[in-house]
Design a protein around this motif. Structure first.
Motif: not given
Length: 319
Positions: A149, A151, A166, A170, A303-306
């Protein structure tokens, strides 16, 4: 160290275990809070592992930052099972062999000062073999379930990690995070919790997993022989697997690795090993793993989400 290396990977199946109302705090002991959504945490490098000081469950000590671990892992040497939790001994798949005697705890809430993380599973494993090899006390391992969750800026120049919260897309909750300028970026794919990036060795396409807990890079010994031409072996080492069992591997340096025309690497310490079990466990077909050597040459933001990596240049130090 006795020429032994520990490359930490963990694959765990989440099983919910119901806890009482106990709400244990997790606090990065030496964190500097930049704003309400960003903190900087100094780290130590111990045998090419990134180690931070954390206070958790009324204990303070060393935790390893390991993106190759799916969960928060607690060392059973320091965190004993209690009647507050139901637990079952399980076997988990490690990279080189089976991990035995895994207990699980369901933590209702973790608090990082102003940050709150809820409904996390923590696996309790005997990590005494790491402590013996590294000659330090290790309370646990911070993995993907905690980091996803944020960056995460891993800065080997300043020996610090910047965590910034984030949103679901992200985007940083605060834009005033980095004093430095991002100069490049690449996309990655997320397979379960494993970061997979496309790279080249000379002009050959390869797929690498990215893992902060890998002390040395790993190269699949069954890779194309033309790629192996750029691996220069030098000596044999003993690798300690996730369960503490040892495996002999050939170590050397890997040359001509690049991500694109502007992101490339000097020779990196690498071990030649069999990645069959890891690929089977994760449903991947990786040619290797990039670890500490990668981060030592590239100041990297995850950045895991992006599903993007961003890069910040090392400063030019004048003599």
């Amino acid at each position: 160290m006795h020429q032994s290396i520990k490359i930490i990977f963990a694959l765990f199946i989440s099983v919910k275990l119901y806890a009482t109302d106990y709400k244990p705090p997790i606090i990065f002991s030496k964190a500097e809070f930049v704003n309400t959504s960003t903190t900087r945490i100094p780290f130590k490098v111990i045998d090419q592992l990134i180690v931070v000081e954390v206070e958790l469950l009324n204990k303070e000590g060393n935790f390893i930052i390991d993106t190759g671990s799916e969960t928060l892992i607690l060392n059973s040497v320091h965190y004993k099972a209690s009647r507050s939790y139901r637990s079952n001994n399980k076997q988990r798949s490690g990279i080189h062999n089976e991990i035995e005697d895994v207990e699980e705890k369901y933590l209702q809430k973790l608090s990082l000062e102003d940050f709150r993380l809820e409904n996390l599973n923590a696996d309790v494993i005997d990590l005494s073999h790491i402590e013996k090899i590294k000659k330090i006390e290790v309370l646990g391992i911070i993995g993907f379930s905690v980091l996803k969750d944020f960056e995460i800026f891993i800065d080997m120049h300043l020996n610090q990690i910047t965590l910034t919260k984030t949103d679901k897309n992200g985007e940083r909750l605060s834009q005033k995070v980095y004093a430095e300028t991002i100069h490049d970026s690449i996309d990655f794919k997320l397979k379960k919790h494993t970061i997979i990036i496309d790279a080249q060795i000379e002009n050959k396409q390869v797929k690498f997993g990215l893992d902060t807990g890998a002390e040395y890079n790993q190269l699949n010994k069954n890779i194309d022989s033309e790629i192996l031409d750029y691996f220069y072996p030098s000596k044999e080492l003993k690798l300690t697997g996730a369960s503490g069992k040892k495996l002999k591997v050939m170590a050397g340096k890997l040359y001509r690795v690049r991500l694109n025309d502007s992101i490339y690497f000097g020779p990196m310490k690498t071990v030649l090993t069999n990645l069959r079990q890891m690929n089977s466990a994760f449903g991947t077909n990786l040619d290797g793993i990039l670890g500490f050597e990668f981060f030592a040459q590239q100041r990297t933001i995850i950045n895991y989400k992006k599903q993007k990596l961003y890069f910040i240049k090392f400063p030019i130090i004048k003599p």
